[in-house]
Motif scaffolding. Structure first.
Motif, PDB file in Angstrom:
ATOM      1  N   THR A 103      91.567  54.067  25.358  1.00  0.00           N
ATOM      2  CA  THR A 103      92.216  55.178  24.650  1.00  0.00           C
ATOM      3  C   THR A 103      92.958  55.001  23.445  1.00  0.00           C
ATOM      4  OG1 THR A 103      92.195  56.298  26.756  1.00  0.00           O
ATOM      5  CG2 THR A 103      93.259  57.228  25.167  1.00  0.00           C
ATOM      6  N   SER A 148      85.754  60.972  28.502  1.00  0.00           N
ATOM      7  CA  SER A 148      86.772  60.801  27.621  1.00  0.00           C
ATOM      8  C   SER A 148      86.431  59.627  26.624  1.00  0.00           C
ATOM      9  CB  SER A 148      88.047  60.347  28.426  1.00  0.00           C
ATOM     10  OG  SER A 148      87.945  59.062  29.129  1.00  0.00           O
ATOM     11  N   LEU A 155      86.087  60.019  22.395  1.00  0.00           N
ATOM     12  CA  LEU A 155      86.738  58.898  21.749  1.00  0.00           C
ATOM     13  C   LEU A 155      85.851  58.220  20.630  1.00  0.00           C
ATOM     14  CD1 LEU A 155      89.471  58.000  24.250  1.00  0.00           C
ATOM     15  CD2 LEU A 155      89.977  59.283  22.139  1.00  0.00           C
TER      16      LEU A 155
END
Length: 527
Positions: A327, A355, A359
């Motif tokens: 992340t 996620s 990203l």
């Protein structure tokens, strides 16, 4: 049990099971949160300056070691991986420790190599960690467990220890009634750590014939006692949360699983809640960043290796490090200063956590590539039963990914490639199992950042399986070139695909795809 002595260079090996201890102080245990506020400015003319915003926060997320780039050797083919592993085993002096999902039940040559090494060197100790569900699936017929148990019989429990990890998520009636092929969806020991003395191979490959011959993966050999000993500590930690495999002539399978009273936590099949409660601080201490000493000079080296552990099922609250690291890297890459950078992402089973997909597509980078297995290079292609539907499920997921790219008007920035080398189960046919990430900074030719390890980067990887890997951040030109070569050779058999390709008749998915999608959500990406 194999335990480490007072120094890293001299291993003290003793026969009794020792409870592993952490090298990290309790004060170093803290949950990482993404920093708020604007990203630090970078010096666009300096490689070190471009890397600084990455490493400044990475030091707060995961433990790391500085080494020379020359200490990382990248292996290209399955055959080279197998030969390298056997060569290291043959010359092992003190310890061999192997963590894998399973060892193929017919891997007689690998076992013979290990046996020869143990016979040649009475001081050598062997430790093997696999998954209990996968390792006993065929029992009482020949299985991974029945293959390994005779090693204890021949060489004794003071020299050989075989452990199998069992998820605390599968107990009671659920364990009793869910079919074996499906029950692995509740969590597996998925770490791939192949350590011999002070070297370790990090990979996504298991130890079976296809991974040694025609199943393409990634393999990095770290010739570093610091890196090897870190993963040895983590390995020992999971060992102390696993069943001991004991030879048993009175059992049809030839073995039994025993829970030693000296383990770190109670039996997960009997007291799963307490098992997790005990495991949480123990594992947390092992994967938390180590406090930097303010005394003395910092270690020198042109390459920093960050240790990644995703052991979510063992910790409540979850303080795993791989997903926070991914992340942070991708959020940093979204800064305007990194316009002109590029990334390559690969996963044999294309089902990245939502996620991560967001990203990846939110970065400021250009000329990005995603590599995944063609249906004809998928290990489930034409397999029997419901698992044969899985290639269709991954096809649908890839098509959805391309639709998302189109909706975001990023067609020119991201290319999806499918890897195919022949057809599975046909002469000359290979499967594709590689996974990882490479990042090339603006105005540079080769990657400075790469991730290697066992994770498939799926939602399941970040919730159910035990994963281990490393993030490499380097300024060494030689290592950067080797990383660049690696991402190139993985694309030699990869071709771009578009939405038009998925519209062809042979790529359309039928009504059964809903079943396949459910299977992917439960068991997909576990091999």
């Amino acid at each position: 049990m194999i335990v480490r002595g007072a120094t890293r260079c001299c291993l003290r090996l003793r026969p009794t099971l020792a409870r592993p201890t952490s090298r990290f102080s309790p004060q170093s245990c803290r949950r990482y949160s993404m920093p708020s506020g604007p990203m630090p400015t970078v010096n666009p003319t300096s490689s070190a300056g471009m890397l600084a915003p990455f490493v400044n926060e990475l030091d707060k997320i995961a433990p790391s070691f500085k080494i020379s780039g020359s200490q990382i050797h990248i292996i290209q083919s399955p055959i080279d991986f197998y030969e390298t592993l056997k060569a290291r085993i043959r010359t092992a002096k003190e310890r061999i420790f192997l963590s894998t999902l399973y060892i193929g039940k017919s891997e007689k040559e690998l076992i013979a190599t290990i046996e020869d090494a143990l016979r040649a060197n009475p001081e050598l100790k062997l430790s093997i960690l696999t998954d209990a569900l996968r390792g006993t699936r065929e029992a009482p017929e020949p299985s991974c467990a029945s293959l390994l148990a005779p090693l204890v019989t021949e060489f004794g429990s003071d020299r050989v220890e075989i452990r199998m990890y069992h998820t605390p998520n599968l107990t009671g009636l659920r364990k009793k009634h869910i079919p074996k092929r499906i029950n692995e969806g509740w969590g597996l020991q998925h770490m791939k750590l192949y350590g011999v003395d002070d070297e370790i191979i990090l990979s996504g490959a298991n130890l079976s014939n296809d991974y040694f011959t025609n199943r393409q993966d990634r393999y990095h050999l770290f010739s570093s006692s610091e890196v090897t000993n870190y993963f040895w500590d983590l390995y020992q930690g999971v060992m102390s949360l696993s069943f001991l495999v004991q030879p048993a002539k009175d059992e049809p399978s030839g073995f039994r699983l025993h829970w030693p009273s000296t383990n770190t936590a109670p039996n997960p099949l009997e007291r799963s809640t307490e098992f997790i409660s005990k495991a949480t601080p123990f594992i947390h201490n092992l994967i938390a960043p180590k406090e930097k000493s303010e005394k003395g000079s910092l270690p020198s080296g042109d390459t920093t290796v960050y240790m990644l552990g995703q052991l979510s099922q063992l910790m409540k609250p979850d303080t795993s490090t791989e997903l926070p690291v991914m992340t942070h890297i991708l959020k940093t890459l979204a800064a305007p200063e990194y316009t002109g950078s590029s990334w390559t992402f690969t996963a044999g089973y294309f089902n990245p956590a939502p996620s991560l997909t967001n990203l990846l597509l939110s970065t400021a980078s250009q000329d990005n590539v995603v590599i995944t297995a063609s249906p004809y290079a998928n290990g489930f292609y034409k397999s029997k039963g419901v698992s044969g539907l899985l290639p269709d499920a991954y096809t649908l997921l890839a098509r959805r990914f391309l639709r998302t790219i189109k909706e975001r008007k990023q067609d020119s920035a991201v290319v999806l490639k499918e890897w195919r080398r022949g057809t599975v189960n046909e002469p000359g046919g290979w499967t594709y199992h590689a996974k990882g990430l490479w990042i090339t900074l603006p105005n540079e030719k080769d990657p400075s950042i790469s991730i290697i390890g066992s994770s498939n980067y799926t939602k399941r990887s970040y919730s159910h399986d035990l994963e281990a890997g490393a993030l490499i951040v380097t300024q060494d030109p030689g290592l950067k070139k080797r990383l660049g070569d690696e991402q190139k050779w993985l694309q030699e058999y990869a071709s771009p695909v578009t939405l038009d390709d998925f519209a062809k008749t042979e790529r359309r998915v039928g009504l059964k795809v809903r079943i396949a999608m459910w299977i992917v959500s439960v068991v997909g990406g576990a091999l």
